[in-house]
Motif scaffolding. Structure first.
Motif, PDB file in Angstrom:
ATOM      1  N   VAL A 133       0.836  -1.195   0.000  1.00 14.77           N
ATOM      2  CA  VAL A 133       0.000   0.000   0.000  1.00 14.77           C
ATOM      3  C   VAL A 133       0.880   1.258   0.000  1.00 14.77           C
ATOM      4  CG1 VAL A 133      -1.310   1.299   1.741  1.00 14.77           C
ATOM      5  CG2 VAL A 133      -2.161  -0.923   0.918  1.00 14.77           C
ATOM      6  N   TYR A 134       1.941   1.222   0.782  1.00 16.91           N
ATOM      7  CA  TYR A 134       2.846   2.371   0.872  1.00 16.91           C
ATOM      8  C   TYR A 134       3.577   2.573  -0.460  1.00 16.91           C
ATOM      9  CZ  TYR A 134       6.378   5.531   2.732  1.00 16.91           C
ATOM     10  OH  TYR A 134       7.179   6.613   2.955  1.00 16.91           O
ATOM     11  N   ASP A 135       4.085   1.477  -1.038  1.00 18.21           N
ATOM     12  CA  ASP A 135       4.779   1.583  -2.332  1.00 18.21           C
ATOM     13  C   ASP A 135       3.843   2.112  -3.413  1.00 18.21           C
ATOM     14  OD1 ASP A 135       7.106   0.676  -1.246  1.00 18.21           O
ATOM     15  OD2 ASP A 135       7.226  -1.174  -2.411  1.00 18.21           O
ATOM     16  N   LYS A 175       3.427   5.621  -3.179  1.00 13.74           N
ATOM     17  CA  LYS A 175       4.626   6.325  -3.641  1.00 13.74           C
ATOM     18  C   LYS A 175       4.827   6.204  -5.154  1.00 13.74           C
ATOM     19  CE  LYS A 175       6.249   7.917   0.287  1.00 13.74           C
ATOM     20  NZ  LYS A 175       6.320   9.393   0.509  1.00 13.74           N
ATOM     21  N   GLY A 176       3.890   5.574  -5.837  1.00 15.05           N
ATOM     22  CA  GLY A 176       3.957   5.532  -7.290  1.00 15.05           C
ATOM     23  C   GLY A 176       4.485   4.239  -7.889  1.00 15.05           C
ATOM     24  N   VAL A 177       4.793   3.248  -7.051  1.00 11.72           N
ATOM     25  CA  VAL A 177       5.277   1.962  -7.551  1.00 11.72           C
ATOM     26  C   VAL A 177       4.077   1.130  -8.032  1.00 11.72           C
ATOM     27  CG1 VAL A 177       6.486  -0.183  -6.939  1.00 11.72           C
ATOM     28  CG2 VAL A 177       7.218   1.995  -5.936  1.00 11.72           C
ATOM     29  N   ARG A 178       4.227   0.506  -9.190  1.00 10.53           N
ATOM     30  CA  ARG A 178       3.152  -0.360  -9.710  1.00 10.53           C
ATOM     31  C   ARG A 178       3.229  -1.693  -8.978  1.00 10.53           C
ATOM     32  NH1 ARG A 178       3.135  -2.038 -15.746  1.00 10.53           N
ATOM     33  NH2 ARG A 178       1.993  -3.872 -15.080  1.00 10.53           N
ATOM     34  N   CYS A 236      -8.911  -0.430   7.663  1.00 14.32           N
ATOM     35  CA  CYS A 236      -9.103   0.762   6.821  1.00 14.32           C
ATOM     36  C   CYS A 236      -8.133   0.831   5.647  1.00 14.32           C
ATOM     37  CB  CYS A 236      -8.965   2.018   7.660  1.00 14.32           C
ATOM     38  SG  CYS A 236      -7.288   2.231   8.359  1.00 14.32           S
ATOM     39  N   GLY A 237      -7.010   0.099   5.739  1.00 14.22           N
ATOM     40  CA  GLY A 237      -6.015   0.194   4.668  1.00 14.22           C
ATOM     41  C   GLY A 237      -5.545   1.626   4.514  1.00 14.22           C
ATOM     42  N   PRO A 238      -5.326   2.083   3.276  1.00 14.48           N
ATOM     43  CA  PRO A 238      -4.883   3.461   3.091  1.00 14.48           C
ATOM     44  C   PRO A 238      -5.999   4.486   3.244  1.00 14.48           C
ATOM     45  CG  PRO A 238      -4.974   2.316   0.990  1.00 14.48           C
ATOM     46  CD  PRO A 238      -5.305   1.296   2.032  1.00 14.48           C
ATOM     47  N   GLY A 239      -7.193   4.045   3.631  1.00  8.72           N
ATOM     48  CA  GLY A 239      -8.204   4.987   4.102  1.00  8.72           C
ATOM     49  C   GLY A 239      -9.221   5.516   3.113  1.00  8.72           C
ATOM     50  N   ARG A 240      -9.514   4.758   2.086  1.00 10.28           N
ATOM     51  CA  ARG A 240     -10.442   5.319   1.093  1.00 10.28           C
ATOM     52  C   ARG A 240     -11.813   5.607   1.685  1.00 10.28           C
ATOM     53  NH1 ARG A 240     -13.975   1.196  -1.990  1.00 10.28           N
ATOM     54  NH2 ARG A 240     -13.549  -0.731  -0.860  1.00 10.28           N
ATOM     55  N   VAL A 241     -12.329   4.703   2.528  1.00  6.64           N
ATOM     56  CA  VAL A 241     -13.661   4.904   3.114  1.00  6.64           C
ATOM     57  C   VAL A 241     -13.601   6.003   4.173  1.00  6.64           C
ATOM     58  CG1 VAL A 241     -15.537   3.818   4.414  1.00  6.64           C
ATOM     59  CG2 VAL A 241     -14.341   2.525   2.633  1.00  6.64           C
ATOM     60  N   ALA A 242     -12.572   5.959   4.997  1.00  7.95           N
ATOM     61  CA  ALA A 242     -12.427   6.979   6.051  1.00  7.95           C
ATOM     62  C   ALA A 242     -12.339   8.376   5.443  1.00  7.95           C
ATOM     63  CB  ALA A 242     -11.183   6.675   6.886  1.00  7.95           C
ATOM     64  N   LEU A 243     -11.577   8.515   4.375  1.00  9.80           N
ATOM     65  CA  LEU A 243     -11.423   9.831   3.741  1.00  9.80           C
ATOM     66  C   LEU A 243     -12.764  10.333   3.201  1.00  9.80           C
ATOM     67  CD1 LEU A 243      -8.028   9.295   1.858  1.00  9.80           C
ATOM     68  CD2 LEU A 243      -8.456  10.946   3.703  1.00  9.80           C
TER      69      LEU A 243
END
Lengths: 256, 256
Positions: free
Chosen positions: B20-22, B25-28, B76-83
């Motif tokens: 998720v972090y990569d 940061k733009g990594v495929r 939540c992962g990177p937070g799509r629902v929370a956002l």
């Protein structure tokens, strides 16, 4: 072990072939490659395995100009190179250790596609003017000892002016820290840095572990000593792979 | 075992978080999910984990209409629902067992994101009007016993008219023979058919094995017995997943 000695993949082991066959049938399949240090990633494979000539990267297209006469395509997969060369009028024998890859190659129109691992090749399959190892299939040489042994065998299966056209991956052309760690680990074990022990996985199929060899240009030159072949040309790509065109060392000696 | 009991993932285990972090940061990056029968496949994850509301499938968008008041977003992962919910004015606590997913969620603007596994939840984190488990995160209940235990705990952490909005995968909605074999194997071992023991892999990171629970609507109704919750609504998707909206069983009894 049994399966390794037989080398032809069983149905459960033929992860690569299943992937290739499914992709051919329209399934959006992803090939996963696992390394023995636990590193795992998709290969990006199926799209490139089926790419038509126009979609090939420039260095692969340029390599076609070195191909002459009767061709042996080793690790042919679903046959993209064999199909192109057939159309250009070459007589091609395409081989692969994957039964389903060979089935797919035949379905796609490769005239002479056979289930045959690289280690089972001998002069019995006939004589060739060109041997092709594409898509990083230089890796199939596995290690230096086997590479030299196979190259010497190739020398006996080919005409005096024959060439080997092999795609090679330079393992040092990477920014990935895990890959650099893996190189060090390999060296510590007395293996070549780029001697990657990997297996292919697709759904519930998994190939046995096998060594797939990545070498720099310098390592390649060293490896060729005593193999009966010399590095005649290299064609660079935009990435870490390059094409090595090998010609017979003896022919050079005779000429000099 | 240690790590399992602690439940918060170490750096080497945080395959999901690194992915998720990569990706952030733009990594495929590709998330790979491995099941304990050897089945392996990409999850198709990162794109959906970062999808903005407009890109969500219709059933997920419709589910938003059930959300009220203070929200707990589990996994939540990177937070799509929370956002999305924050922007709509909700107070949201977003939790995940992955440190790097939480880091990413914070970097993306989630106000209150905490490293916390579902099993460590208690009334101490506060009271909620809605609990969200999106992206098949009903699976985090792991098995029937834990699901009932967690749901009873949820009942104590929530207001009387609270809802649980969970995305569930129906395991029987599949044509894949290997999945059907896996269901039979699970049943033979006294597990629910859809109780999938999996781990997430990304490059050289691998999560511990964990159970991720897939249930049909019928199985869900049975599971809810004695949990303090009842199935109030289901929202169908175009695929095997559905949204279950749970309300408190007691509120219904009181109303009837």
């Amino acid at each position: 072990m049994m399966s390794k000695r037989r080398s032809v993949l069983t149905k459960k082991q033929d992860a690569y072939g299943r992937l290739v066959y499914d992709y051919f049938k329209g399934v959006r399949a992803t090939e996963i490659v696992e390394r023995d240090d636990g590193f795992i990633a998709p290969s990006g494979g199926p799209v490139t395995y089926f790419a038509s000539y126009r979609a090939w990267p420039a260095h692969q297209r340029r390599a076609m100009s070195f191909i002459r006469g009767r061709v042996l395509d080793i690790g042919c997969g679903p046959g993209r190179v064999a199909l192109y060369l057939q159309k250009r009028g070459h007589s091609v024998l395409a081989i692969d250790s994957s039964p389903l890859a060979i089935r797919t190659a035949r379905l796609r129109g490769v005239h002479d596609a056979r289930i045959l691992p690289i280690t089972k090749l001998s002069a019995r399959v006939g004589a060739f003017d060109t041997i092709v190892l594409f898509g990083n299939n230089f890796g199939l040489f596995a290690n230096v000892r086997r590479a030299r042994w196979l190259l010497r065998r190739f020398a006996k299966m080919t005409s005096p002016s024959a060439v080997v056209v092999a795609e090679v991956l330079d393992p040092y052309d990477t920014q990935v820290a895990a890959h650099r760690r893996y190189h060090r680990r390999n060296r510590a074990r007395g293996r070549m840095a780029g001697q990657s022990r990997i297996r292919v996985r697709y759904q519930d199929a998994t190939t046995p572990w096998f060594d797939y060899l990545f070498v720099s240009r310098l390592e390649l030159r060293r490896l060729l000593q005593g193999s009966g072949w010399r590095l005649a040309h290299t064609l660079d790509s935009n990435g870490p792979t390059y094409i090595a065109v090998l010609s017979k060392a003896r022919a050079v000696e005779a000429a000099s």
